[in-house]
Design an enzyme around this catalytic site. Structure first.
Site, PDB file in Angstrom:
ATOM      1  N   ARG A  96      52.910 -20.505 -29.077  1.00 26.58           N
ATOM      2  CA  ARG A  96      52.850 -19.985 -27.718  1.00 26.58           C
ATOM      3  C   ARG A  96      52.082 -20.980 -26.828  1.00 26.58           C
ATOM      4  O   ARG A  96      51.110 -21.603 -27.289  1.00 26.58           O
ATOM      5  CB  ARG A  96      52.117 -18.646 -27.771  1.00 26.58           C
ATOM      6  CG  ARG A  96      51.972 -17.897 -26.458  1.00 26.58           C
ATOM      7  CD  ARG A  96      53.250 -17.292 -26.018  1.00 26.58           C
ATOM      8  NE  ARG A  96      53.064 -16.271 -25.006  1.00 26.58           N
ATOM      9  CZ  ARG A  96      54.054 -15.866 -24.208  1.00 26.58           C
ATOM     10  NH1 ARG A  96      55.268 -16.385 -24.310  1.00 26.58           N
ATOM     11  NH2 ARG A  96      53.847 -14.923 -23.328  1.00 26.58           N
ATOM     12  N   THR A 371      64.357 -16.081 -22.306  1.00 31.37           N
ATOM     13  CA  THR A 371      63.856 -16.318 -23.665  1.00 31.37           C
ATOM     14  C   THR A 371      65.104 -16.347 -24.543  1.00 31.37           C
ATOM     15  O   THR A 371      66.155 -15.844 -24.144  1.00 31.37           O
ATOM     16  CB  THR A 371      62.894 -15.181 -24.115  1.00 31.37           C
ATOM     17  OG1 THR A 371      61.750 -15.200 -23.271  1.00 31.37           O
ATOM     18  CG2 THR A 371      62.496 -15.247 -25.565  1.00 31.37           C
ATOM     19  N   THR A 389      60.760 -19.533 -25.719  1.00 31.56           N
ATOM     20  CA  THR A 389      60.850 -19.157 -24.311  1.00 31.56           C
ATOM     21  C   THR A 389      60.240 -20.180 -23.374  1.00 31.56           C
ATOM     22  O   THR A 389      59.322 -20.914 -23.764  1.00 31.56           O
ATOM     23  CB  THR A 389      60.146 -17.794 -24.090  1.00 31.56           C
ATOM     24  OG1 THR A 389      60.420 -17.339 -22.778  1.00 31.56           O
ATOM     25  CG2 THR A 389      58.648 -17.861 -24.306  1.00 31.56           C
ATOM     26  N   ILE A 390      60.774 -20.211 -22.140  1.00 34.29           N
ATOM     27  CA  ILE A 390      60.054 -20.809 -21.013  1.00 34.29           C
ATOM     28  C   ILE A 390      59.825 -19.694 -19.979  1.00 34.29           C
ATOM     29  O   ILE A 390      59.655 -19.944 -18.809  1.00 34.29           O
ATOM     30  CB  ILE A 390      60.802 -22.026 -20.414  1.00 34.29           C
ATOM     31  CG1 ILE A 390      62.319 -21.805 -20.331  1.00 34.29           C
ATOM     32  CG2 ILE A 390      60.475 -23.280 -21.191  1.00 34.29           C
ATOM     33  CD1 ILE A 390      63.090 -22.948 -19.674  1.00 34.29           C
ATOM     34  N   ASN A 391      59.868 -18.445 -20.424  1.00 35.13           N
ATOM     35  CA  ASN A 391      59.732 -17.208 -19.656  1.00 35.13           C
ATOM     36  C   ASN A 391      61.024 -16.906 -18.906  1.00 35.13           C
ATOM     37  O   ASN A 391      62.043 -16.676 -19.532  1.00 35.13           O
ATOM     38  CB  ASN A 391      58.502 -17.223 -18.750  1.00 35.13           C
ATOM     39  CG  ASN A 391      58.125 -15.793 -18.327  1.00 35.13           C
ATOM     40  OD1 ASN A 391      58.488 -14.847 -19.006  1.00 35.13           O
ATOM     41  ND2 ASN A 391      57.434 -15.638 -17.225  1.00 35.13           N
ATOM     42  N   ASP A 413      52.951 -14.224 -17.714  1.00 38.40           N
ATOM     43  CA  ASP A 413      52.760 -13.228 -18.779  1.00 38.40           C
ATOM     44  C   ASP A 413      51.298 -12.799 -18.924  1.00 38.40           C
ATOM     45  O   ASP A 413      50.997 -11.847 -19.651  1.00 38.40           O
ATOM     46  CB  ASP A 413      53.284 -13.757 -20.119  1.00 38.40           C
ATOM     47  CG  ASP A 413      54.782 -13.515 -20.276  1.00 38.40           C
ATOM     48  OD1 ASP A 413      55.351 -12.768 -19.457  1.00 38.40           O
ATOM     49  OD2 ASP A 413      55.379 -14.068 -21.216  1.00 38.40           O
ATOM     50  N   SER A 442      52.577 -11.840 -25.238  1.00 38.55           N
ATOM     51  CA  SER A 442      54.036 -11.972 -25.287  1.00 38.55           C
ATOM     52  C   SER A 442      54.650 -10.697 -25.843  1.00 38.55           C
ATOM     53  O   SER A 442      53.976  -9.898 -26.497  1.00 38.55           O
ATOM     54  CB  SER A 442      54.386 -13.144 -26.209  1.00 38.55           C
ATOM     55  OG  SER A 442      55.773 -13.214 -26.411  1.00 38.55           O
ATOM     56  N   GLY A 463      64.346 -11.108 -23.542  1.00 38.64           N
ATOM     57  CA  GLY A 463      64.353  -9.974 -22.617  1.00 38.64           C
ATOM     58  C   GLY A 463      62.996  -9.448 -22.196  1.00 38.64           C
ATOM     59  O   GLY A 463      62.896  -8.272 -21.830  1.00 38.64           O
TER      60      GLY A 463
HETATM   61  N1  GLY Z   1      57.985 -14.632 -21.736  1.00 37.22           N
HETATM   62  C1  GLY Z   1      58.353 -13.412 -22.312  1.00 37.22           C
HETATM   63  C2  GLY Z   1      57.488 -13.033 -23.464  1.00 37.22           C
HETATM   64  O1  GLY Z   1      56.892 -13.903 -24.085  1.00 37.22           O
HETATM   65  O2  GLY Z   1      57.392 -11.869 -23.746  1.00 37.22           O
END
Ligand code: GLY
EC number: 2.3.2.2
Length: 561
Positions: A96, A371, A389-391, A413, A442, A463
């Site tokens: 992360r 994601t 993810t990059i969000n 986040d 996350s 999602g």
């Molecule tokens: N960016 C979405 C998550 O990590 O939940």
């Protein structure tokens, strides 16, 4: 040539649905399988396993390919989580992103103390320190079989020689360009991705190819030091971002103990904090199990079923907002949150016929839109569930100029202000406040379910906060309702996260009578598209794999020759 042979083999061995999603398995002694967000990553992951690579090798190669061919979420500018089951033991890799050293609790508040509408979502200031390259390197050091260079090379080939832009990607790119133009945001996105707004063109990314070549040749130093690091830091300094050279060199991926719990005789291995997903799935499945053991099992996707799962979800999200954050900074009461007695007590609060009042659902201990995810099982029965993810789609919408990759907007986040929802409507407080080098909470929940020590299910989805519902429902669909992999990913799903009050988000396709019943109960029903499940299931020694039809995924089961 080998690819042509493999393709021919796949076509001859698999029975694909019209959307190329699902395969049936041939009679064979050993198989391996992928369920991937796109066909390019699927092809490369299969190729790696055909060459004798294991599930982790295939995951590393796929992650780098997705950074090229799936730019809305695949990345080297973001982060993720990898749940691993290797040689009969479970492991978890946290790669992360972290907040930069100069990040501070109120950095997204204006002079009135209000959260700035876009600073945590678009542009250089929205980015946490990327973790993907360090993560893939850590995974390779511990579990890799094939050489690192072999695993990074396919991505370089796609970046330098190009790939044909799929229609769904072109649509997403052109909609995104229109969106940033409409908001008047300053970004270099269209300069880099404008060509990819046309389906069928051969899209090449020379700067990204050069960055990936440095990673191939130098490992993490090819990203966190030298030319790539200089590009990132120059871009940050010119555009109001915070990431420094020191931040890049201090970044490290972290091995953690996965959440591991029993559920109806299965062993579920899933994501610990800084993911909220594993604790949430343990609570959610546990409450459903408690209720359905003492009451009749409601029909699948009926109104009583949606009500039960929503009531449980409200309690899951109340705890999430209060207790979950980066465990290196905040004492997450993990054992208490997943204790069977606590989950049974929360289940007893559920009213099976009426909606419990939202403000009364408190955290119980005191008395994510994008994601992507992939699932892999190798010929030795090892598995990887990886969510990355990059969000939001295309992250912060800006490219680290000179290095050719999209930066994340993961800082959103964090909880920018207690009680104020982030993009996904998630609220939080102290546990998830911004602090230097802290990892933002996350919902990513890469999950492996075991039965008698063998992989039964590998699952995950993108999602935001809906990830937790998608993963929970994929487990309920397959292991409680005995649905096939294809049905489990494609039947309509729903999501309830406590706030907005009494709102259930539903996929298209529910029986209108069911929705009417829920509305009569007082629910507010909102149709919404979310998730992209990629699931592999083992039944009687046979694998089946499915990728959700709404995406552009590809799932394949292949026999070992
Ligand atoms: N960016 C979405 C998550 O990590 O939940």
């Amino acid at each position: 040539m080998r690819y042509l042979l493999i393709s021919a083999l796949i076509i001859s061995l698999t029975a694909c649905s019209s959307s190329e999603q699902v395969t049936t398995t041939p009679a064979s002694t050993a198989e391996y399988a992928v369920a991937m967000p796109d066909k390019f990553a699927a092809r490369v992951a299969l190729d790696v396993m055909q060459d004798g690579g294991n599930a982790v090798d295939a995951a590393i190669a796929a992650q780098f390919v997705l950074a090229v061919t799936y730019p809305e979420a695949g990345n080297i500018g973001g982060g993720g989580f990898m749940t691993i089951y290797m040689d009969s033991s479970a492991d978890f890799l946290d790669y992360r992103e972290m907040a930069p050293a100069d990040a501070s609790r109120d950095m997204y508040l204006d002079d009135n103390g209000d959260v700035h509408p876009t600073d945590s979502l678009f542009g250089a200031k929205a980015s946490g320190i990327p973790g993907t390259v360090a993560g893939m390197w850590a995974a390779h050091q511990k579990y890799g079989k094939l050489p690192w260079q072999r695993l990074v090379q396919p991505a370089i080939t796609y970046a330098s020689e190009g790939f044909e832009v799929p229609e769904k990607l072109a649509g997403r790119v052109s909609r995104y360009i229109k969106r940033i133009e409409k908001r008047g945001l300053k970004t270099n996105f269209a300069n880099y991705f404008g060509e990819a707004a046309t389906a069928g063109v051969l899209f090449k990314q020379p700067e990204l190819a050069a960055t990936l070549s440095r990673i191939r040749d130098n490992g993490p130093a090819g990203f966190y030091e030298g030319e790539t690091a200089d590009h990132i830091v120059s871009y940050m300094q010119a555009n109001g971002g915070l990431i420094s050279h020191e931040d890049l060199t201090r970044y490290h991926a972290q091995w953690r103990t996965p959440i591991n719990f029993d559920w109806r005789g299965y062993q579920v291995v899933t994501a610990p904090p800084p993911s909220s997903g594993g604790i949430a799935v343990a609570q959610w499945l546990g409450m459903v199990d408690n209720v359905t053991r003492t009451n009749i099992l409601p029909a699948h996707n009926s109104a009583p079923y949606l009500h039960l799962v929503s009531e449980a979800g409200k309690r899951v999200f109340a705890d999430r907002a209060e207790y979950l954050g980066d465990p290196d900074f905040f004492a997450v009461p993990q054992p208490q949150l997943i204790a069977p007695d606590y989950i049974a007590k929360r289940a007893r609060e559920i009213n099976l016929t009426a909606i419990s009042a939202t403000p009364q659902i408190k955290p119980g201990l005191h008395e994510s839109e994008d994601t992507t995810h992939f699932s892999i099982v190798d010929q030795w029965g090892n598995a990887v569930a990886n969510t990355t993810t990059i969000n939001l789609s295309f992250g912060a919408g800006v490219v680290a100029a000179g290095a050719g990759f999209l930066l994340n907007d993961e800082m959103d986040d964090f909880s920018a202000k207690p009680g104020v929802p982030n993009f996904f409507g998630a609220i939080g407080g102290e546990a998830n406040a911004i602090e230097p080098y802290k990892r933002m909470l996350s919902s990513m929940t890469p999950t492996i379910v075991l039965e008698d020590g063998q992989v039964k299910l590998v699952t995950g989805s993108p999602g935001g906060t809906t990830i937790i519902s998608s993963v929970t429902l994929s487990i309920l669909n397959t292991l409680l309702y005995d649905l096939s992999a294809e049905e489990a990913v494609n039947l309509p799903r729903f999501h309830h996260q406590l706030w907005p009050e009494d709102q259930i988000r539903v996929h298209e396709g529910f029986d209108p009578a069911t929705l009417n019943t829920l509305q009569d109960m007082g629910y507010n029903i909102k149709e919404s598209n979310f998730g992209d499940l990629h699931l592999i299931m083992q039944q009687n020694g046979k694998l089946s794999a499915a990728s959700e039809a709404r995406g552009r995924g590809k799932a394949v089961v292949q026999s070992v020759k």
